[in-house]
Enzyme design. Structure first.
Site, PDB file in Angstrom:
ATOM      1  N   HIS A  10       0.807  -1.572  -0.139  1.00 35.60           N
ATOM      2  CA  HIS A  10       0.228   0.189   0.227  1.00 35.60           C
ATOM      3  C   HIS A  10       0.856   1.024  -0.109  1.00 35.60           C
ATOM      4  CE1 HIS A  10      -2.727   3.110   2.061  1.00 35.60           C
ATOM      5  NE2 HIS A  10      -3.346   2.282   1.758  1.00 35.60           N
ATOM      6  N   ASP A  27       3.265  -4.338   7.402  1.00 29.21           N
ATOM      7  CA  ASP A  27       2.325  -3.915   7.868  1.00 29.21           C
ATOM      8  C   ASP A  27       0.907  -4.641   8.031  1.00 29.21           C
ATOM      9  OD1 ASP A  27      -0.023  -2.335   6.786  1.00 29.21           O
ATOM     10  OD2 ASP A  27       0.806  -1.454   5.136  1.00 29.21           O
ATOM     11  N   GLN A  48      -4.426  -4.945   7.221  1.00 26.52           N
ATOM     12  CA  GLN A  48      -4.959  -5.837   6.048  1.00 26.52           C
ATOM     13  C   GLN A  48      -5.045  -7.277   7.136  1.00 26.52           C
ATOM     14  OE1 GLN A  48      -7.452  -4.686   4.150  1.00 26.52           O
ATOM     15  NE2 GLN A  48      -6.720  -2.776   3.793  1.00 26.52           N
ATOM     16  N   LYS A 107     -10.298  -0.414  10.388  1.00 24.16           N
ATOM     17  CA  LYS A 107     -10.200  -1.585   9.358  1.00 24.16           C
ATOM     18  C   LYS A 107     -10.938  -2.626  10.416  1.00 24.16           C
ATOM     19  CE  LYS A 107      -7.050   0.010   6.531  1.00 24.16           C
ATOM     20  NZ  LYS A 107      -7.667   0.529   4.971  1.00 24.16           N
ATOM     21  N   CYS A 121      -4.964   2.985  -3.193  1.00 26.45           N
ATOM     22  CA  CYS A 121      -3.167   2.878  -3.005  1.00 26.45           C
ATOM     23  C   CYS A 121      -2.118   2.275  -2.644  1.00 26.45           C
ATOM     24  CB  CYS A 121      -3.848   3.341  -1.571  1.00 26.45           C
ATOM     25  SG  CYS A 121      -5.114   4.228  -0.930  1.00 26.45           S
TER      26      CYS A 121
HETATM   27  N1  PMP Z   1      -1.581  -0.556   4.715  1.00 21.90           N
HETATM   28  C1  PMP Z   1      -2.889  -1.180   3.752  1.00 21.90           C
HETATM   29  C2  PMP Z   1      -2.761  -2.405   3.608  1.00 21.90           C
HETATM   30  C3  PMP Z   1      -3.817  -1.153   3.751  1.00 21.90           C
HETATM   31  O1  PMP Z   1      -4.226  -1.223   3.782  1.00 21.90           O
HETATM   32  C4  PMP Z   1      -3.862   0.797   4.776  1.00 21.90           C
HETATM   33  C5  PMP Z   1      -5.176   1.231   3.917  1.00 21.90           C
HETATM   34  N2  PMP Z   1      -5.937   0.998   2.871  1.00 21.90           N
HETATM   35  C6  PMP Z   1      -2.799   1.198   5.222  1.00 21.90           C
HETATM   36  C7  PMP Z   1      -1.084   0.517   5.402  1.00 21.90           C
HETATM   37  C8  PMP Z   1      -2.945   2.808   5.726  1.00 21.90           C
HETATM   38  O2  PMP Z   1      -4.548   2.711   6.269  1.00 21.90           O
HETATM   39  P1  PMP Z   1      -5.174   3.847   7.714  1.00 21.90           P
HETATM   40  O3  PMP Z   1      -5.268   4.506   6.011  1.00 21.90           O
HETATM   41  O4  PMP Z   1      -6.198   3.323   8.374  1.00 21.90           O
HETATM   42  O5  PMP Z   1      -3.569   4.829   7.998  1.00 21.90           O
END
Ligand code: PMP
Length: 407
Positions: free
Chosen positions: A124, A201, A204, A227, A365
């Site tokens: 991401h 990270d 997910q 999430k 993203c």
């Molecule tokens: N890492 C991953 C794999 C994500 O899916 C996301 C959110 N889509 C993020 C980081 C960032 O999370 P946040 O927007 O809650 O900071």
């Protein structure tokens, strides 16, 4: 494993019980954010109606109660992920904030000119850009574990990328764009053979799978509450004490200090050294309620249910002529990313929305993944344990309608 009572579970999520464009909402955008059970909403409301006050400062009753509830959440998170110490749990604003903390604080302590950071092709943007920025600032280099056409990371290439200059490996647990579960256990093992720390990270990952930090043995793990059925504006960074102790504060100001004079400031102990200013107390306490809720259902039961639902959805979508699924590999969690032949994902998403179905369209993203697959984006259906096979059928019907409309 215990059968989930989905009808009962869905009653806990008020937002699921509504119509969109005159049809019952089908919410399949859980990878962007999950819906919240009323237990979480009530906990936040209850906090503001009763013990609202600032934490860690007041001797008065309310402040003590708020502090206790706040610190209780930290301990709850520690137990949930089986971390060794509660001071290894840093409360942040979200996964992005956690990774920024990592990149800047770890970077300033451990990265020098010409050092190397390894991420993966499946990240991401949140796990790309902060590393890119700190590398640029310090003259370090960012390397990327490549993937094959299916989206699987090439571990044999990874091991060859490691050298004396490699200072950290930062990879996603589960890809938000494709749903692929990365072989994080192997990545950690390989990195540790070379004494290199690993940050996962888990934004997910933790939402679909049991995470036991001591089993996994990663050095850092981060995720977002929102999430994971909790409120927005709260994130976690777990880190091993031996690293966190040595890392400098990321931001400075109140709360994170021990002593301040105009000449010099000394910093607070862990975890407060990394928690500057007034935290998001209400939502942290709301996250405690989310953890209680998940524990009540059982993450193993959630994983089993979601795996079956994902298999059902995959078969269903594969049965539709013109659907191409991306990242169709054996190890997946929660996400199907696909396109309809000759239809732009954005156009498809706009029409799917008119059927009361929330999916996400675009690059999620994760622009480098789309570039690698040579597509503008995908339609992404992402699942939670409150979704049903009927909802998958509704999505399949909508996709047939989209095809009809585009002739
Ligand atoms: N890492 C991953 C794999 C994500 O899916 C996301 C959110 N889509 C993020 C980081 C960032 O999370 P946040 O927007 O809650 O900071």
């Amino acid at each position: 494993m215990q059968q989930l009572d989905i009808v009962k579970i869905r009653k806990d999520f008020p937002a699921l019980d509504q119509k969109v464009f005159d049809r019952p909402l089908v919410y399949l955008d859980n990878a962007a954010t999950s819906q919240k059970p009323k237990q979480v909403i009530d906990a936040i409301s209850n906090y503001y109606s009763t013990i609202n006050s600032n934490v860690h400062r007041g001797v008065h009753h309310l402040s003590q109660q708020a502090t206790e509830a706040f610190e209780h959440t930290r301990e709850h998170i520690q137990k949930y992920i089986n971390a060794q110490n509660s001071h290894e749990i840093i409360i942040t604003k979200g996964a992005t904030d956690s990774i920024n903390l990592m990149a800047y604080s770890f970077g300033k302590k451990y990265l020098q000119l010409d050092d190397e950071v390894i991420i993966s092709a499946l990240e991401h943007h949140a796990n790309i850009v902060p590393w890119q920025m700190i590398c640029k600032e310090l003259g370090a280099k960012l390397h990327v574990i490549p993937m094959n056409d299916e989206g699987e990371l090439l571990l044999e290439k990874f091991e060859k990328m490691i050298n004396q200059k490699t200072k950290i490996v930062a990879v996603g647990h589960v890809s938000n764009a494709l749903g692929i579960i990365n072989p994080v256990e192997e990545i950690i093992e390989i990195a540790h053979k070379h004494n290199i720390p690993v940050m996962i990270d888990g934004a997910q990952g933790i939402v679909h799978k049991k995470v036991d930090i001591q089993d996994l043995d990663c050095d850092f793990y981060c995720f977002s509450s929102h999430k994971f059925y909790g409120p927005m504006g709260v994130g976690i960074l777990y880190g091993k004490e031996k690293y966190l102790e040595k890392m400098p504060p990321y931001q400075t100001g109140g709360e994170m200090i021990k002593k301040v004079t105009f000449k010099k400031t000394t910093f607070n102990d862990l975890p407060y050294k990394f928690e500057t200013g007034t935290p998001n107390v209400a939502d942290v306490i709301g996250f405690d309620a989310a953890l209680n809720y998940i524990e009540g259902i059982g993450i193993e039961n959630i994983e089993e249910y979601e795996t079956e639902l994902l298999q059902y959805a995959t078969e269903k979508l594969k049965g539709i002529d013109g659907v191409k699924i991306y990242g169709e590999v054996p190890h997946k969690a929660g996400v199907i990313s696909f396109n309809l032949k000759d239809i732009h994902p954005y156009d498809a998403g706009t029409i799917i929305d008119r059927f009361g179905i929330a999916v996400r369209t675009g690059n999620h993203c994760a622009q480098p993944i789309m570039d690698r697959l040579d597509i503008p984006g995908t339609i992404r259906a992402s699942f939670a344990f409150y979704n049903t096979k009927d909802e998958v059928d509704r999505l399949a019907e909508a996709l047939e309608k989209v095809k009809e409309m585009f002739g």
